[in-house]
Design an enzyme around this catalytic site. Structure first.
Site, PDB file in Angstrom:
ATOM      1  N   TYR A 185       3.403  -5.909   8.069  1.00 50.10           N
ATOM      2  CA  TYR A 185       3.975  -5.399   9.321  1.00 50.10           C
ATOM      3  C   TYR A 185       4.158  -6.577  10.272  1.00 50.10           C
ATOM      4  O   TYR A 185       3.453  -6.724  11.252  1.00 50.10           O
ATOM      5  CB  TYR A 185       3.067  -4.348   9.949  1.00 50.10           C
ATOM      6  CG  TYR A 185       2.970  -3.052   9.198  1.00 50.10           C
ATOM      7  CD1 TYR A 185       3.855  -2.730   8.174  1.00 50.10           C
ATOM      8  CD2 TYR A 185       1.977  -2.118   9.502  1.00 50.10           C
ATOM      9  CE1 TYR A 185       3.755  -1.534   7.487  1.00 50.10           C
ATOM     10  CE2 TYR A 185       1.880  -0.918   8.828  1.00 50.10           C
ATOM     11  CZ  TYR A 185       2.774  -0.632   7.814  1.00 50.10           C
ATOM     12  OH  TYR A 185       2.669   0.554   7.139  1.00 50.10           O
TER      13      TYR A 185
ATOM     14  N   ILE B 218       8.246 -16.023  -5.732  1.00 47.02           N
ATOM     15  CA  ILE B 218       7.824 -15.059  -6.745  1.00 47.02           C
ATOM     16  C   ILE B 218       9.031 -14.697  -7.597  1.00 47.02           C
ATOM     17  O   ILE B 218      10.064 -14.263  -7.093  1.00 47.02           O
ATOM     18  CB  ILE B 218       7.256 -13.782  -6.095  1.00 47.02           C
ATOM     19  CG1 ILE B 218       6.119 -14.119  -5.122  1.00 47.02           C
ATOM     20  CG2 ILE B 218       6.797 -12.809  -7.175  1.00 47.02           C
ATOM     21  CD1 ILE B 218       4.897 -14.703  -5.755  1.00 47.02           C
TER      22      ILE B 218
ATOM     23  N   TYR C 286      -1.864  -6.152   9.788  1.00 52.03           N
ATOM     24  CA  TYR C 286      -1.396  -6.106   8.402  1.00 52.03           C
ATOM     25  C   TYR C 286      -0.234  -7.082   8.240  1.00 52.03           C
ATOM     26  O   TYR C 286       0.754  -7.003   8.968  1.00 52.03           O
ATOM     27  CB  TYR C 286      -0.967  -4.684   8.069  1.00 52.03           C
ATOM     28  CG  TYR C 286      -0.382  -4.468   6.696  1.00 52.03           C
ATOM     29  CD1 TYR C 286      -0.884  -5.125   5.570  1.00 52.03           C
ATOM     30  CD2 TYR C 286       0.672  -3.577   6.505  1.00 52.03           C
ATOM     31  CE1 TYR C 286      -0.353  -4.910   4.318  1.00 52.03           C
ATOM     32  CE2 TYR C 286       1.207  -3.345   5.242  1.00 52.03           C
ATOM     33  CZ  TYR C 286       0.705  -4.014   4.160  1.00 52.03           C
ATOM     34  OH  TYR C 286       1.224  -3.805   2.912  1.00 52.03           O
TER      35      TYR C 286
ATOM     36  N   TYR D   4       0.838  -1.195   0.000  1.00 49.06           N
ATOM     37  CA  TYR D   4       0.000   0.000   0.000  1.00 49.06           C
ATOM     38  C   TYR D   4       0.875   1.247   0.000  1.00 49.06           C
ATOM     39  O   TYR D   4       2.036   1.226   0.401  1.00 49.06           O
ATOM     40  CB  TYR D   4      -0.922   0.027   1.228  1.00 49.06           C
ATOM     41  CG  TYR D   4      -0.270   0.589   2.470  1.00 49.06           C
ATOM     42  CD1 TYR D   4      -0.410   1.943   2.798  1.00 49.06           C
ATOM     43  CD2 TYR D   4       0.497  -0.212   3.298  1.00 49.06           C
ATOM     44  CE1 TYR D   4       0.213   2.465   3.916  1.00 49.06           C
ATOM     45  CE2 TYR D   4       1.114   0.308   4.415  1.00 49.06           C
ATOM     46  CZ  TYR D   4       0.966   1.648   4.729  1.00 49.06           C
ATOM     47  OH  TYR D   4       1.584   2.163   5.830  1.00 49.06           O
TER      48      TYR D   4
END
Length: 491
Positions: free
Chosen positions: A483, A246, A480, A195
């Site tokens: 975090y 990834i 989150y 974000y």
């Protein structure tokens, strides 16, 4: 009887110590055998003649081992002599190195920790309490931008800053919604949600990802079509390292104005900041979605009349996807207590704003290419919360009082609303959508490496987090993923 009892205890202690030594020796021997077999296995599964895998492997005997390990350790709490170290680091130079690492680690019972930028708040990307290796992605950081299709392929080892810089060099009207800290690695940041200050306009990073390449547990290279929609759903918000490695993301660039507007204005208790914060909670998530205003409360020390004083100072840090005149008018109409003036704001390009938001104005764009944060060696602890109803004045006053008592903890409050309220919570593996007015991060950092200072700071942030309990989400209390907070628990 007493002597016999004492002799029995002593015998048991000696026996237990002997068993511990034997067990430790067995584990050490087992680890040595596993790493030897792992290293012997690698060439069999990496067939790149241009990039021999031996050039990417660093064992503990390699003189560069510690330098490579420490280069991407962002928290000194996990850079001590007692911190568990990997048996080896594979700094992959080619996709086949990743396939070989996954296959050979699996067959030899070694855990893989995957690192792209090293910002994991609890060091999970390079620390484990079992025999493990680090798969480091920092060499794989190519960025291929196609302005015609408004897309880009970005490898996992690239940083957000590198992505912003490349976009800015290609276009004045494109950007991408991601974090403010530009040394974050793309691989981990995106997979946990990603974000930034355009989330109210365009959502999260993962809301603008249209494809990905990964290596699965069987060493296969998969894209969105071959991995299937379930896995593609999971790696967008669920943390990619739980499912695969990834390799790269295909992102959809977003349109931004040629000129955007930035501001940073501080207000203190003496300037009525509590009233301003109360108003911020009411308007920041429903105001024009082109406007993002982060709020950062912290303790401010100052001297007055020879006396040392402490107060709460809140910085209101904003990005507006528009011109300054329009912003000042909007703020004074919808958020009048801030009393924003024209001289408080500055116009710039979007890519310049990515520098401004993190380290201030007037810095060259080339700072976006720096991969090491400054200062690079701090100790820290972070926590998070989501807030669904405004915190009342009485709650704020208690929080300010506690923060002044602690001195060491500061906060970041990031408004939601806008696009975030329109995306369904099950559309990706990131569920924190409609109903949240802001997300909060707790931060404490320190430089002193003493146990006393560490204990005091850890206790302080935990105490403040506990004080917020009545004011944040509950049943469950949300957090989150990016975090990282080991206090929540571990698997």
């Amino acid at each position: 009887m007493k002597a016999l009892y004492s002799y029995s205890i002593a015998s048991n202690i000696i026996l237990l110590s002997f068993l511990i030594i034997i067990f430790a020796s067995h584990v050490k021997a087992s680890s040595s055998s596993s790493i030897d077999n792992f290293l012997e296995c690698l060439p069999s599964y990496s067939n790149s003649s241009s990039f021999p895998i031996s050039n990417s492997v660093y064992t503990r005997n390699n003189p560069s081992f510690l330098n490579v390990l420490q280069s991407y350790i962002r928290d000194s709490r996990f850079n001590t002599s007692s911190t568990p170290k990997p048996l080896a680091i594979v700094a992959a130079l080619d996709v086949t190195h990743i396939q070989a690492t996954v296959t050979c680690a699996k067959s030899n019972g070694l855990q893989i920790r995957i690192r792209s930028g090293g910002h994991d708040y609890e060091g999970f990307s390079y620390v484990a309490n079992v025999p493990f290796i680090v798969l480091d992605m920092f060499n794989l950081r190519s960025i291929d931008i196609d302005i015609a299709s408004e897309t880009a392929w970005v490898q996992a080892g690239a940083t957000i800053g590198e992505l912003y810089y490349k976009i800015g060099k290609k276009s004045k009207i494109h950007g991408f919604p991601a974090g403010a800290c530009f040394t974050l690695g793309i691989g981990g940041h995106f997979s946990g949600g990603g974000y930034g200050n355009m989330l109210r306009k365009y959502g999260l990073s993962i809301d603008n990802i249209i494809d990905a390449q990964v290596v699965d547990a069987n060493g296969r290279i998969l894209n969105r079509k071959s991995m299937g929609e379930d896995l593609f759903w999971a790696i967008r918000g669920g943390g990619g390292a739980s499912f695969c490695v990834i390799l790269s993301w295909k992102i959809k660039l977003v349109r931004v104005p040629r000129i955007v507007t930035r501001f940073d204005v501080p207000r203190t208790l003496e300037q009525g900041v509590t009233d301003i914060v109360l108003e911020w909670q009411q308007v920041s998530s429903i105001i024009d979605r082109n406007l993002f205003i982060r709020m950062q409360p912290m303790v401010y020390k100052y001297k007055q009349g020879g006396n040392s004083n402490k107060t709460i100072r809140v910085s209101f840090s904003g990005l507006y996807l528009g011109r300054a005149k329009s912003l000042v008018s909007l703020i004074n109409k919808r958020f009048p207590l801030l009393k924003l003036q024209r001289h408080d704001v500055i116009e710039m390009s979007w890519v310049e704003s990515t520098v401004s938001f993190f380290i201030g104005n007037g810095k060259p764009l080339e700072v976006l290419l720096q991969r090491t944060p400054s200062p690079p060696r701090l100790y820290g602890k972070h926590k998070s919360d989501f807030v669904k109803t405004p915190i009342p004045r009485s709650g704020l006053e208690k929080i300010w009082e506690k923060m002044i008592e602690l001195e060491t903890v500061f906060l970041q409050w990031n408004p939601y609303g806008g696009r975030m309220s329109e995306i369904q919570e099950n559309s990706t593996a990131f569920p924190h959508r409609e109903g949240n007015i802001f997300k909060m991060q707790y931060l404490t950092t320190w430089e002193d490496d003493s146990d006393e200072v560490m204990s005091r700071n850890l206790k302080g942030i935990r105490d403040l987090h506990a004080m917020f309990t009545p004011y944040v989400s509950r049943n469950p209390r949300e957090a989150y993923l990016n975090y990282r907070d080991i206090d929540i628990g571990s698997n």
